[in-house]
Design a protein around this motif. Structure first.
Motif, PDB file in Angstrom:
ATOM      1  N   SER A 112      40.673  49.031  24.436  1.00  0.00           N
ATOM      2  CA  SER A 112      41.179  50.346  24.821  1.00  0.00           C
ATOM      3  C   SER A 112      42.052  50.911  23.713  1.00  0.00           C
ATOM      4  O   SER A 112      42.971  50.229  23.230  1.00  0.00           O
ATOM      5  N   THR A 113      41.804  52.137  23.304  1.00  0.00           N
ATOM      6  CA  THR A 113      42.555  52.735  22.206  1.00  0.00           C
ATOM      7  C   THR A 113      44.025  52.894  22.566  1.00  0.00           C
ATOM      8  O   THR A 113      44.914  52.602  21.748  1.00  0.00           O
ATOM      9  N   ASP A 114      44.337  53.359  23.766  1.00  0.00           N
ATOM     10  CA  ASP A 114      45.727  53.567  24.164  1.00  0.00           C
ATOM     11  C   ASP A 114      46.495  52.248  24.210  1.00  0.00           C
ATOM     12  O   ASP A 114      47.641  52.161  23.737  1.00  0.00           O
ATOM     13  N   VAL A 115      45.885  51.217  24.774  1.00  0.00           N
ATOM     14  CA  VAL A 115      46.548  49.908  24.827  1.00  0.00           C
ATOM     15  C   VAL A 115      46.737  49.345  23.419  1.00  0.00           C
ATOM     16  O   VAL A 115      47.773  48.763  23.095  1.00  0.00           O
ATOM     17  N   PHE A 116      45.728  49.534  22.574  1.00  0.00           N
ATOM     18  CA  PHE A 116      45.823  49.034  21.193  1.00  0.00           C
ATOM     19  C   PHE A 116      46.970  49.712  20.460  1.00  0.00           C
ATOM     20  O   PHE A 116      47.769  49.046  19.781  1.00  0.00           O
ATOM     21  N   VAL A 152      40.074  60.576  14.605  1.00  0.00           N
ATOM     22  CA  VAL A 152      38.991  61.147  13.799  1.00  0.00           C
ATOM     23  C   VAL A 152      37.916  61.733  14.701  1.00  0.00           C
ATOM     24  O   VAL A 152      37.494  62.878  14.545  1.00  0.00           O
ATOM     25  N   THR A 153      37.447  60.967  15.644  1.00  0.00           N
ATOM     26  CA  THR A 153      36.470  61.422  16.636  1.00  0.00           C
ATOM     27  C   THR A 153      36.966  61.016  18.020  1.00  0.00           C
ATOM     28  O   THR A 153      38.087  60.520  18.180  1.00  0.00           O
ATOM     29  N   ASP A 154      36.155  61.210  19.008  1.00  0.00           N
ATOM     30  CA  ASP A 154      36.546  60.847  20.365  1.00  0.00           C
ATOM     31  C   ASP A 154      36.742  59.345  20.530  1.00  0.00           C
ATOM     32  O   ASP A 154      37.526  58.907  21.387  1.00  0.00           O
ATOM     33  N   SER A 155      36.051  58.552  19.712  1.00  0.00           N
ATOM     34  CA  SER A 155      36.122  57.091  19.866  1.00  0.00           C
ATOM     35  C   SER A 155      36.770  56.382  18.670  1.00  0.00           C
ATOM     36  O   SER A 155      37.117  55.209  18.790  1.00  0.00           O
ATOM     37  N   ILE A 156      36.907  57.057  17.555  1.00  0.00           N
ATOM     38  CA  ILE A 156      37.434  56.420  16.338  1.00  0.00           C
ATOM     39  C   ILE A 156      38.852  56.907  16.083  1.00  0.00           C
ATOM     40  O   ILE A 156      39.112  58.118  16.036  1.00  0.00           O
ATOM     41  N   THR A 157      39.772  55.954  15.910  1.00  0.00           N
ATOM     42  CA  THR A 157      41.182  56.244  15.618  1.00  0.00           C
ATOM     43  C   THR A 157      41.611  55.408  14.416  1.00  0.00           C
ATOM     44  O   THR A 157      41.250  54.231  14.313  1.00  0.00           O
TER      45      THR A 157
END
Length: 533
Positions: free
Chosen positions: A51-55, A74-79
């Motif tokens: 999970s991006t938020d948890v990470f 950067v995109t909806d899935s890439i941070t």
């Protein structure tokens, strides 16, 4: 404090164990590779959340939410996450972001394969990935994947290459190390284009996580010495490491001795000359000084420029240095001892000038000498700490004004001013700055002994000094080599510098008995011939 330091040293020795015994385990053979990565501690396993938020939350908790942490979606899935000013922004904007924005399948493996950069890795440990980010990496997280892609693009500010300030020479290379580890390694590889040059990377310091490199030439350096240096560094459990001088004191044989057992040099040519002679070099990130070991007492008074001069001139300069050492340490104590106890050793023509010079001095010779030596050290420290132009002015004007005023006021004599100035000048001839400091410090206890016991006190100090030097070692090698134990075939490059056809390349403290490299020399015709060990 003394007992605390002693106990700390004992703990260090207990951790390192038998440091002089070479390892026979085949698993340690990796140390002979040209580039190997060694870490001093292992992190606990902490998985990366998909999970991006948890990470992002866990990353902020680990590094305490710094103000320079940059998070870009950067995109909806890439941070991506990185520390500002630690990475190269032009590479990020020109080579990383365009690929991430146009990527078809957002997976860590596809990102790894499509990024046109050499240092790209996929990590599954949170702590390890954060440590890499702090060294100048971009962290790329894809939602739904418990992996992170690390792109190492460090951008560390460092000064440009310049001439060494503390080890200047007339003939030879005029470039010195700077504070960048990668730049310093490239300078070494510029001099040594050999596949046998080994580079082992380690990290020291729980807080600073300082990178350092152990450099040596495989087949030339002693494997026992390499194992000793590696084990001592890996056994360190310290919070910080800022400079190479701290590391040298932490891993030398006797930290309580005032004599350095490892050389600190800012000259790449001298550093490489030591590697070619079988020594081990250590470069610390953030320090402009390299460490060479093992090093003997006699080698601290040898300069790299000696090999660039013709052998009669180099021999004369070396002998002049050893004469300067004797003058710097013993001339002032001899003056004190002669005027206090041994008037009979003073030549008759000098008795009258000495009596006239000391007629107005109300202090005994020991106080007079200590007073002038202390003033000389104050002037030296003031000249070294002040800006260059002001420091030179303080040194020249201060010396002249204070010396003249002291004589006119009857505090000291003219002859002692000449002697102290000669001793101070002789102490600066030593090529090693650290050994020069030792020589200046030795004068004070010897002056005190000379003031109480005369020449008997000087001889007592000399005996204690010789016993101390004979007991010292550098990585287990004798500190007084090649004089003790005596090695006649190694005396050709000690007090004197014989012509190159008669000098064996390797030094006695780092000799590899079975290396063909150490058994060859070049004769006057340029042909190679073998020399029996």
């Amino acid at each position: 404090m003394f007992f605390e330091k002693k106990n700390k040293k004992a703990t260090f020795k207990k951790q390192t164990g038998d440091l002089t015994r070479p390892s026979k385990d085949k698993g340690e053979k990796q140390s002979t590779s040209s580039t190997s990565e060694v870490t001093t501690k292992t992190d606990d396993w902490q998985p990366i959340s998909d999970s991006t938020d948890v990470f992002i939350k866990k990353v902020k908790e680990q590094i305490h939410s710094p103000a320079d942490l940059v998070i870009r979606y950067v995109t909806d899935s890439i941070t991506i996450l990185y520390i500002d000013n630690l990475i190269k922004e032009d590479i990020l904007n020109g080579k990383i972001l365009p690929v991430l924005q146009n990527i078809q399948e957002g997976t860590p493996s596809s990102i790894h394969s499509q990024l046109p950069l050499p240092q790209v890795n996929v990590e599954n440990k949170l702590n390890q990935s954060i440590d890499t980010m702090l060294t100048g990496a971009v962290m790329i997280h894809v939602a739904g994947h418990a992996l992170v892609t690390m792109v190492l693009i460090p951008a560390r500010e460092s000064r440009g290459l310049s001439a060494p300030e503390n080890e200047s020479q007339v003939i030879g290379s005029q470039v010195g190390f700077n504070e960048s580890l990668s730049t310093n390694i490239s300078l070494v590889r510029r001099f040594i284009l050999s596949k046998n040059l080994s580079n082992e990377k380690l990290k020291v310091g729980n807080q600073t996580n300082t990178s350092l490199s152990i450099l040596y030439i495989d087949g030339v350096a002693s494997e026992q010495n390499v194992n000793t240096v590696r084990q001592r560094i890996q056994a360190l459990d310290i919070e910080d490491l800022i400079d190479s001088a701290e590391l040298a004191e932490l891993i030398d044989d006797s930290s309580l001795s005032i004599f350095p057992q490892m050389l600190l040099t800012e000259r790449p040519d001298r550093f490489c000359d030591g590697l070619l002679g079988g020594k081990i070099g250590i470069l610390v990130d953030g320090s402009s000084m390299g460490i060479l070991c093992p090093y003997s007492f006699i080698e601290f008074f040898q300069s790299r420029e000696d090999k660039n001069l013709r052998w009669p001139i180099a021999t004369f300069v070396r002998l002049l240095r050893f004469l300067a050492i004797f003058i710097s340490i013993f001339f002032t104590p001899m003056y004190v001892a002669s005027l206090t106890f041994h008037y009979e050793v003073i030549p008759q023509p000098l008795l009258v000038p000495l009596s006239e010079s000391r007629a107005r001095v109300p202090f005994p010779p020991i106080l007079e000498a200590l007073f002038l030596e202390l003033i000389m050290e104050l002037l030296r420290e003031a000249g070294a700490r002040l800006p260059t132009k002001i420091g030179q002015t303080i040194g020249i004007v201060g010396g002249i004004v204070l010396g003249t005023a002291a004589v006119e006021a009857g505090i000291t004599s003219n002859i002692l001013i000449i002697i102290v100035a000669l001793c101070a000048l002789s102490s600066f001839i030593t090529p090693s700055y650290m050994m020069g400091n030792v020589i200046r410090l030795l004068r004070f206890p010897i002056i005190i002994l000379a003031g109480f016991w005369g020449y008997y006190g000087i001889m007592l100090a000399l005996c204690v000094l010789l016993i101390h030097l004979l007991r010292q070692t550098s990585l287990g090698a004798p500190y007084m080599a090649p004089f003790y134990p005596p090695r006649l075939k190694d005396l050709g490059d000690s007090l004197v510098r014989l012509p190159y056809p008669f000098i064996i390349r390797k030094s006695p403290n780092s000799r590899v008995e079975n290396a063909d490299y150490s058994k060859k020399r070049v004769n006057l015709k340029g042909d190679k011939e073998k020399v029996k060990e």
